[in-house]
Design a protein around this motif. Structure first.
Motif, PDB file in Angstrom:
ATOM      1  N   PRO A   6       0.826  -1.201   0.000  1.00  0.00           N
ATOM      2  CA  PRO A   6       0.000   0.000   0.000  1.00  0.00           C
ATOM      3  C   PRO A   6       0.870   1.264   0.000  1.00  0.00           C
ATOM      4  O   PRO A   6       1.996   1.249   0.514  1.00  0.00           O
ATOM      5  CB  PRO A   6      -0.805  -0.119   1.300  1.00  0.00           C
ATOM      6  N   PRO A   7       0.363   2.362  -0.570  1.00  0.00           N
ATOM      7  CA  PRO A   7       1.170   3.585  -0.626  1.00  0.00           C
ATOM      8  C   PRO A   7       1.473   4.140   0.752  1.00  0.00           C
ATOM      9  O   PRO A   7       0.629   4.107   1.653  1.00  0.00           O
ATOM     10  CB  PRO A   7       0.288   4.555  -1.431  1.00  0.00           C
ATOM     11  N   GLY A 243      14.878   0.909  -0.705  1.00  0.00           N
ATOM     12  CA  GLY A 243      14.663   1.980   0.256  1.00  0.00           C
ATOM     13  C   GLY A 243      13.618   2.981  -0.189  1.00  0.00           C
ATOM     14  O   GLY A 243      13.184   3.821   0.606  1.00  0.00           O
ATOM     15  N   LEU A 244      13.190   2.924  -1.450  1.00  0.00           N
ATOM     16  CA  LEU A 244      12.120   3.802  -1.918  1.00  0.00           C
ATOM     17  C   LEU A 244      10.776   3.268  -1.422  1.00  0.00           C
ATOM     18  O   LEU A 244      10.617   2.059  -1.188  1.00  0.00           O
ATOM     19  CB  LEU A 244      12.117   3.889  -3.445  1.00  0.00           C
ATOM     20  N   VAL A 245       9.807   4.158  -1.272  1.00  0.00           N
ATOM     21  CA  VAL A 245       8.493   3.745  -0.777  1.00  0.00           C
ATOM     22  C   VAL A 245       7.429   4.060  -1.827  1.00  0.00           C
ATOM     23  O   VAL A 245       7.514   5.067  -2.534  1.00  0.00           O
ATOM     24  CB  VAL A 245       8.151   4.448   0.557  1.00  0.00           C
ATOM     25  N   PRO A 246       6.422   3.194  -1.935  1.00  0.00           N
ATOM     26  CA  PRO A 246       5.347   3.457  -2.900  1.00  0.00           C
ATOM     27  C   PRO A 246       4.474   4.621  -2.442  1.00  0.00           C
ATOM     28  O   PRO A 246       4.193   4.764  -1.247  1.00  0.00           O
ATOM     29  CB  PRO A 246       4.566   2.141  -2.927  1.00  0.00           C
ATOM     30  N   VAL A 247       4.056   5.442  -3.391  1.00  0.00           N
ATOM     31  CA  VAL A 247       3.167   6.566  -3.110  1.00  0.00           C
ATOM     32  C   VAL A 247       2.137   6.646  -4.230  1.00  0.00           C
ATOM     33  O   VAL A 247       2.326   6.095  -5.317  1.00  0.00           O
ATOM     34  CB  VAL A 247       3.925   7.914  -2.999  1.00  0.00           C
ATOM     35  N   ARG A 248       1.066   7.354  -3.946  1.00  0.00           N
ATOM     36  CA  ARG A 248       0.069   7.626  -4.970  1.00  0.00           C
ATOM     37  C   ARG A 248       0.067   9.129  -5.235  1.00  0.00           C
ATOM     38  O   ARG A 248       0.047   9.926  -4.296  1.00  0.00           O
ATOM     39  CB  ARG A 248      -1.316   7.161  -4.525  1.00  0.00           C
ATOM     40  N   VAL A 249       0.139   9.509  -6.506  1.00  0.00           N
ATOM     41  CA  VAL A 249       0.162  10.923  -6.878  1.00  0.00           C
ATOM     42  C   VAL A 249      -1.102  11.264  -7.651  1.00  0.00           C
ATOM     43  O   VAL A 249      -1.448  10.586  -8.628  1.00  0.00           O
ATOM     44  CB  VAL A 249       1.402  11.267  -7.728  1.00  0.00           C
ATOM     45  N   ALA A 256       3.705   5.148  -8.297  1.00  0.00           N
ATOM     46  CA  ALA A 256       4.923   5.948  -8.115  1.00  0.00           C
ATOM     47  C   ALA A 256       5.657   5.492  -6.868  1.00  0.00           C
ATOM     48  O   ALA A 256       5.088   4.813  -5.994  1.00  0.00           O
ATOM     49  CB  ALA A 256       4.582   7.428  -8.017  1.00  0.00           C
ATOM     50  N   TRP A 257       6.938   5.864  -6.802  1.00  0.00           N
ATOM     51  CA  TRP A 257       7.788   5.605  -5.636  1.00  0.00           C
ATOM     52  C   TRP A 257       8.474   6.905  -5.267  1.00  0.00           C
ATOM     53  O   TRP A 257       8.716   7.774  -6.117  1.00  0.00           O
ATOM     54  CB  TRP A 257       8.846   4.540  -5.941  1.00  0.00           C
ATOM     55  N   ALA A 258       8.815   7.034  -3.988  1.00  0.00           N
ATOM     56  CA  ALA A 258       9.439   8.268  -3.520  1.00  0.00           C
ATOM     57  C   ALA A 258      10.591   7.963  -2.578  1.00  0.00           C
ATOM     58  O   ALA A 258      10.636   6.900  -1.946  1.00  0.00           O
ATOM     59  CB  ALA A 258       8.416   9.166  -2.818  1.00  0.00           C
ATOM     60  N   ASP A 259      11.501   8.909  -2.491  1.00  0.00           N
ATOM     61  CA  ASP A 259      12.568   8.875  -1.502  1.00  0.00           C
ATOM     62  C   ASP A 259      11.951   9.246  -0.159  1.00  0.00           C
ATOM     63  O   ASP A 259      11.333  10.313  -0.033  1.00  0.00           O
ATOM     64  CB  ASP A 259      13.640   9.886  -1.915  1.00  0.00           C
ATOM     65  N   PRO A 260      12.062   8.407   0.883  1.00  0.00           N
ATOM     66  CA  PRO A 260      11.448   8.731   2.178  1.00  0.00           C
ATOM     67  C   PRO A 260      11.875  10.091   2.725  1.00  0.00           C
ATOM     68  O   PRO A 260      11.069  10.794   3.343  1.00  0.00           O
ATOM     69  CB  PRO A 260      11.918   7.588   3.091  1.00  0.00           C
TER      70      PRO A 260
END
Length: 387
Positions: A6-7, A243-249, A256-260
């Motif tokens: 989950p994001p 180390g990247l985390v899933p996100v929803r944009v 998408a994935w983001a740097d924490p």
């Protein structure tokens, strides 16, 4: 494709845009103490290209983030004291030398599956290595000539050999001299601890995915994979451990994935107003640029002149965190010529004038001349702002 958890966060389109700007060094106070080398390490890769209008692209990248860095200082920062090397990343790129180990997967791939369209005479490879060992660093010309005298791709045996050695990792490009690559043996040019470090493919890919995610702030699978030109399935294999985390944009149709660290604080600070190289990593992926900025940009240098819309080397204008237009520049003596200026609206007039004046001063021009504006009704205002 593996199942995505989950994001970790849901981002608005505006939040994603500002996160991307901060990650690329365009939002907040620039780190002038770290200088050009800091920009290189922050981005992880700076693309090289032969085109030079205002300046070459690898000079324009730090200029866009730091302002008017003296151009000789830019070259020195890249190439002196062994701080970087050139290799294939997003394209031919300047890379921080500490990332040498993480391109081992690509060097191994070239050795295992060499895709060369040139045959080498017996002993040519060994001759070049021996010459570099005895006399290096050397250019291809100094190694015996880059061409056979035919078309531009008609490389000499020594040029084919040294380029093959470059891709294998036995040879390193340590600088560009008059735009010619300067080659040396990796055993001399790369620090011994880095040279000996040979991580497996998974570790290399994890590192490059993490680096790309940090440099972009937030991105889709294709955004992040494209940064160092890895395959989508390679991204899939390592993203869970990167180390990247899933996100929803908001408005992004794909995961998408983001740097924490990019999610830890809200992006704030001063926006840069500047002209961007078409090879700037903020905008080098066309679909991402359209998704984030609603701005369609295409390098037209290789488009037949009658079919160009914005010009040979149209440079987008970044201001207030938006792309507001573009200009196709040229130089005539000490005059910067805006061959064609494209403006999204009247609000772009003042930022375009400011960016043109700053760029002109940086490259040693003392005047700016506007030849054409796509919105003729804004021409007088732009000329007045430049005056």
């Amino acid at each position: 494709m593996t199942t995505t958890p989950p994001p970790a966060a849901e981002l608005s389109a505006d939040e994603a845009r500002r996160i991307s700007l901060r990650a690329q060094g365009f939002l907040g106070a620039p780190d002038r103490r770290a200088g050009v080398r800091g920009v290189l390490r922050h981005l992880g890769a700076v693309q090289l290209d032969t085109i030079s209008v205002l300046a070459r692209s690898h000079e324009l990248i730090p200029y866009a983030r730091l302002g008017a860095v003296e151009r000789r200082a830019v070259e020195d920062a890249y190439w002196t004291e062994g701080h970087s090397f050139e290799y294939w990343s997003h394209a031919a790129c300047i890379l921080p030398v500490e990332e040498w180990p993480h391109f081992a997967f690509r060097r191994r791939a070239y050795r295992a599956r060499p895709q060369w369209h040139h045959d080498l005479p017996d002993g040519a490879y060994e001759t070049v290595i021996g010459q570099l060992r005895a006399e290096g660093p050397l250019t291809a010309t100094e190694l015996g000539g880059a061409k056979n005298g035919g078309e531009w791709w008609d490389w000499s045996a020594s040029k084919v050999a040294v380029e093959r050695a470059l891709m294998y990792g036995e040879v390193v490009c340590t600088e560009r001299r008059g735009w010619k690559r300067v080659y040396d043996l990796a055993e001399r040019a790369v620090p011994a601890d880095l040279l000996r470090d040979e991580p497996d493919d998974a570790e290399c890919l994890r590192r490059l995915v993490r680096l790309a995610g940090q440099a972009l702030g937030v991105g889709t699978r294709s955004d992040i994979a494209d940064y160092h030109r890895i395959r989508g399935e390679q991204f899939d294999a390592v993203v869970a451990d990167s180390g990247l985390v899933p996100v929803r944009v908001e408005g992004w149709p794909k995961q998408a994935w983001a740097d924490p660290e990019a999610l830890a604080t809200a992006p704030r600070g001063r926006h840069r107003t500047t002209l961007l190289s078409p090879f700037d990593s903020l905008i080098w992926e066309r679909a991402r640029t359209e998704r984030i900025f609603g701005f369609t940009h295409r390098l037209e240098a290789y488009v037949p002149k009658p079919k160009r819309i914005h010009g040979y080397f149209a440079m987008p204008l970044l201001s207030g965190g938006r792309l507001l237009g573009r200009v196709d520049p040229a130089r005539e003596g000490t005059t910067l010529v805006a061959r064609q200026v494209s403006l999204e609206s009247a609000k772009a007039v003042e930022p375009m004038a400011r960016a043109l004046l700053e760029a002109a001063e940086w490259v040693g021009c003392d005047a700016v001349r506007v030849e054409r504006v796509d919105r003729p009704e804004l021409t007088a205002a732009l000329v007045a702002a430049l005056g």
